[in-house]
Design an enzyme around this catalytic site. Structure first.
Site, PDB file in Angstrom:
ATOM      1  N   GLU A 197     -82.808 -38.400 -82.927  1.00 48.23           N
ATOM      2  CA  GLU A 197     -81.176 -39.199 -82.928  1.00 48.23           C
ATOM      3  C   GLU A 197     -80.332 -38.188 -82.792  1.00 48.23           C
ATOM      4  OE1 GLU A 197     -82.247 -43.056 -85.414  1.00 48.23           O
ATOM      5  OE2 GLU A 197     -81.843 -40.927 -86.940  1.00 48.23           O
TER       6      GLU A 197
ATOM      7  N   CYS B 263     -84.013 -29.892 -97.530  1.00 49.11           N
ATOM      8  CA  CYS B 263     -82.779 -30.122 -98.274  1.00 49.11           C
ATOM      9  C   CYS B 263     -82.808 -31.178 -99.317  1.00 49.11           C
ATOM     10  CB  CYS B 263     -82.179 -30.011 -97.359  1.00 49.11           C
ATOM     11  SG  CYS B 263     -81.437 -28.375 -96.763  1.00 49.11           S
TER      12      CYS B 263
ATOM     13  N   CYS C 135     -87.395 -31.965 -89.867  1.00 49.23           N
ATOM     14  CA  CYS C 135     -87.253 -30.461 -90.270  1.00 49.23           C
ATOM     15  C   CYS C 135     -87.730 -30.160 -91.253  1.00 49.23           C
ATOM     16  CB  CYS C 135     -85.878 -30.804 -90.510  1.00 49.23           C
ATOM     17  SG  CYS C 135     -84.808 -29.117 -90.994  1.00 49.23           S
TER      18      CYS C 135
ATOM     19  N   CYS D 121     -73.661 -34.691 -80.815  1.00 47.71           N
ATOM     20  CA  CYS D 121     -74.283 -33.995 -81.978  1.00 47.71           C
ATOM     21  C   CYS D 121     -75.854 -34.103 -81.128  1.00 47.71           C
ATOM     22  CB  CYS D 121     -73.588 -35.112 -83.515  1.00 47.71           C
ATOM     23  SG  CYS D 121     -75.278 -33.910 -84.197  1.00 47.71           S
TER      24      CYS D 121
ATOM     25  N   CYS E 183     -73.321 -36.950 -90.983  1.00 46.65           N
ATOM     26  CA  CYS E 183     -74.053 -35.929 -91.015  1.00 46.65           C
ATOM     27  C   CYS E 183     -75.393 -36.029 -92.333  1.00 46.65           C
ATOM     28  CB  CYS E 183     -73.464 -35.038 -92.163  1.00 46.65           C
ATOM     29  SG  CYS E 183     -71.829 -34.669 -91.272  1.00 46.65           S
TER      30      CYS E 183
ATOM     31  N   CYS F 216     -80.913 -34.534 -97.603  1.00 49.42           N
ATOM     32  CA  CYS F 216     -81.082 -34.988 -95.741  1.00 49.42           C
ATOM     33  C   CYS F 216     -81.921 -35.765 -95.871  1.00 49.42           C
ATOM     34  CB  CYS F 216     -81.030 -33.404 -95.199  1.00 49.42           C
ATOM     35  SG  CYS F 216     -81.404 -33.438 -93.598  1.00 49.42           S
TER      36      CYS F 216
HETATM   37  N1  SAH Z   1     -80.280 -27.863 -89.861  1.00 55.38           N
HETATM   38  C1  SAH Z   1     -79.235 -27.532 -89.813  1.00 55.38           C
HETATM   39  C2  SAH Z   1     -78.220 -28.731 -89.238  1.00 55.38           C
HETATM   40  C3  SAH Z   1     -78.505 -29.957 -89.138  1.00 55.38           C
HETATM   41  S1  SAH Z   1     -77.709 -30.882 -89.802  1.00 55.38           S
HETATM   42  C4  SAH Z   1     -77.978 -27.572 -90.933  1.00 55.38           C
HETATM   43  O1  SAH Z   1     -78.424 -27.598 -92.509  1.00 55.38           O
HETATM   44  O2  SAH Z   1     -77.182 -26.981 -91.294  1.00 55.38           O
HETATM   45  C5  SAH Z   1     -76.355 -30.837 -90.343  1.00 55.38           C
HETATM   46  C6  SAH Z   1     -74.746 -30.993 -91.522  1.00 55.38           C
HETATM   47  O3  SAH Z   1     -75.290 -32.179 -91.970  1.00 55.38           O
HETATM   48  C7  SAH Z   1     -75.530 -29.646 -92.506  1.00 55.38           C
HETATM   49  O4  SAH Z   1     -74.252 -29.376 -92.792  1.00 55.38           O
HETATM   50  C8  SAH Z   1     -76.608 -30.317 -93.119  1.00 55.38           C
HETATM   51  O5  SAH Z   1     -76.097 -29.755 -94.099  1.00 55.38           O
HETATM   52  C9  SAH Z   1     -75.699 -31.455 -93.044  1.00 55.38           C
HETATM   53  N2  SAH Z   1     -75.918 -32.793 -94.328  1.00 55.38           N
HETATM   54  C10 SAH Z   1     -76.981 -33.277 -94.120  1.00 55.38           C
HETATM   55  N3  SAH Z   1     -77.247 -34.090 -94.990  1.00 55.38           N
HETATM   56  C11 SAH Z   1     -76.197 -34.494 -95.891  1.00 55.38           C
HETATM   57  C12 SAH Z   1     -75.631 -35.533 -96.596  1.00 55.38           C
HETATM   58  N4  SAH Z   1     -76.739 -36.151 -97.298  1.00 55.38           N
HETATM   59  N5  SAH Z   1     -74.404 -35.779 -96.615  1.00 55.38           N
HETATM   60  C13 SAH Z   1     -73.497 -34.867 -95.944  1.00 55.38           C
HETATM   61  N6  SAH Z   1     -73.656 -33.960 -94.700  1.00 55.38           N
HETATM   62  C14 SAH Z   1     -75.386 -34.005 -95.010  1.00 55.38           C
HETATM   63 FE1  SF4 Z   2     -83.015 -29.273 -91.911  1.00 59.64          FE
HETATM   64 FE2  SF4 Z   2     -81.330 -31.481 -93.204  1.00 59.64          FE
HETATM   65 FE3  SF4 Z   2     -81.637 -28.954 -94.441  1.00 59.64          FE
HETATM   66 FE4  SF4 Z   2     -80.264 -29.335 -91.848  1.00 59.64          FE
HETATM   67  S1  SF4 Z   2     -79.703 -30.089 -94.068  1.00 59.64           S
HETATM   68  S2  SF4 Z   2     -81.953 -27.861 -92.654  1.00 59.64           S
HETATM   69  S3  SF4 Z   2     -81.287 -30.740 -90.830  1.00 59.64           S
HETATM   70  S4  SF4 Z   2     -83.480 -30.776 -93.809  1.00 59.64           S
END
Ligand code: SAH
Ligand code: SF4
Length: 344
Positions: free
Chosen positions: A91, A115, A111, A104, A332, A118
């Site tokens: 996406e 986390c 991934c 973006c 995000c 996410c």
């Molecule tokens: N993997 C990379 C880039 C993709 S994620 C990273 O983690 O930085 C893009 C951003 O969205 C990151 O800062 C991530 O921590 C944030 N993110 C992920 N899940 C989120 C959520 N539920 N609410 C707000 N930000 C979130």
């Molecule tokens: Fe991966 Fe989501 Fe963590 Fe970014 S925030 S490193 S996309 S699991």
């Protein structure tokens, strides 16, 4: 395995063609066709048939075709579902700000980092994207929007520094005149804190922006939501961040999702301020976006404000980021791998 010629620069393509017995100047011709969005080698009608046959047999033109579009009713955000050559999907999101369009893009299908807040992290991992597939996402969005895109963020699906070589290749290619010629200063890479790659990246001294997903100011809370923290603890992430600023003279950004009762207390804010003290940085606070199964709630407006105030009083630049595209799960952390597969 066929050769991905859209991930090659002029020098590499020239080498590839001459080694295989073709004239040097053909490389420029092929690149011109790629720039004009040629979809097959047969379209490249100024190439001799022998070269077209060779390319058909040995090479491929990578693509990221938009197979579904969702438009937000709340703002101008558009979410794309891109189909890749092997049946995988990623996406991407197109956002409109007053200074232009930002896309973006994704760097991996899924991934590995897991986390807990996410959706991408919850959807598993399939493979990394090539440089050409990253460029194709931008180009497909430009064609669909009918407009040139000036800014790119690598904040879609995937961890860019878990696909480091392809990401660096992408950065060098997409900024070159032979490709989309986007300014390096208009691109931002986001990482969850893969420390050795952050240092390598700083050593390249590219004028590309770096954003670090911090989300907690101490190892105990960070390890709870971000498994990568058990490998590279906060002190190392901060040290690598300071190194990046020293090397590039560029301001670094920190992402901090505010989660009610998890990381949003006054004490968390004070710890964060101490951690970042004296660094050329900006903190983006993001009220955590809804992710099914994550079980997190956004911090209240009052807590968001209190958090910003503590940081500001300590001299740390911080803002609460406006959420875009929340009605189409384009915010995000809301992008996921198996999303809409059945709907294509
Ligand atoms: N993997 C990379 C880039 C993709 S994620 C990273 O983690 O930085 C893009 C951003 O969205 C990151 O800062 C991530 O921590 C944030 N993110 C992920 N899940 C989120 C959520 N539920 N609410 C707000 N930000 C979130
Ligand atoms: Fe991966 Fe989501 Fe963590 Fe970014 S925030 S490193 S996309 S699991």
């Amino acid at each position: 395995m066929k050769t991905d010629i859209k991930s090659m620069n002029l020098v590499e393509l020239t080498d590839y063609l001459t080694v295989n017995g073709f004239e040097k100047f053909r490389a420029k011709q092929v690149l011109t066709w790629i720039k004009q969005d040629a979809r097959s080698f047969d379209d490249m009608n100024n190439l001799p048939a022998k070269l077209r046959d060779f390319l058909n047999e040995n090479a491929y033109l990578a693509s990221a075709n938009i197979v579904r579009i969702r438009r937000s009713k709340l703002d101008d955000t558009v979410k794309y579902l891109y189909g890749l050559y092997d049946g995988e999907y990623v996406e991407g999101v197109l956002m409109s700000y007053h200074h232009g369009r930002t896309v973006c893009i994704s760097t991996q299908v899924g991934c590995k980092m897991g986390c807990t807040f996410c959706a991408t992290g919850k959807s598993g991992f399939s493979r990394s994207l090539t440089a050409s597939e990253m460029i194709a996402q931008i180009r497909s969005a430009e064609i669909e929007a009918g407009e040139r895109i000036s800014n790119v963020v690598l904040m879609g699906m995937g961890e860019p520094f878990d696909n480091y070589d392809n990401v660096v290749r992408f950065l060098r290619l997409v900024t070159s005149e032979d490709s989309l010629h986007i300014g390096m200063r208009h691109i931002t890479v986001s990482t969850c804190g893969v420390v050795p790659r952050m240092k390598d990246f700083a050593d390249l001294e590219l004028q590309c922006g770096l954003s670090v997903s911090l989300h907690a100011p101490d190892d105990e809370s960070r390890s709870r939501t971000m498994p990568i923290n058990r490998r590279y603890p906060i002190s190392e992430v901060i040290e690598a961040s300071r190194y990046y600023v020293r090397k590039t003279n560029r301001r670094i950004s920190f992402e901090y999702a505010l989660i009610s009762g998890e990381n949003d207390s006054d004490q968390h804010a004070r710890r964060l301020a101490a951690l970042l003290s004296g660094m050329l940085c900006h903190v983006n606070l993001i009220p955590v976006n809804n992710v099914t199964g994550a079980g997190y709630q956004k911090s209240s407006i009052k807590r968001q404000q209190a958090f910003v105030n503590i940081l500001s009083h300590a001299g740390i630049n911080a803002t609460v980021r406006r959420t875009l595209g929340s009605d189409i799960e384009a915010s995000c952390g809301q992008l996921k791998r198996n999303f809409m597969k059945g709907d294509v």
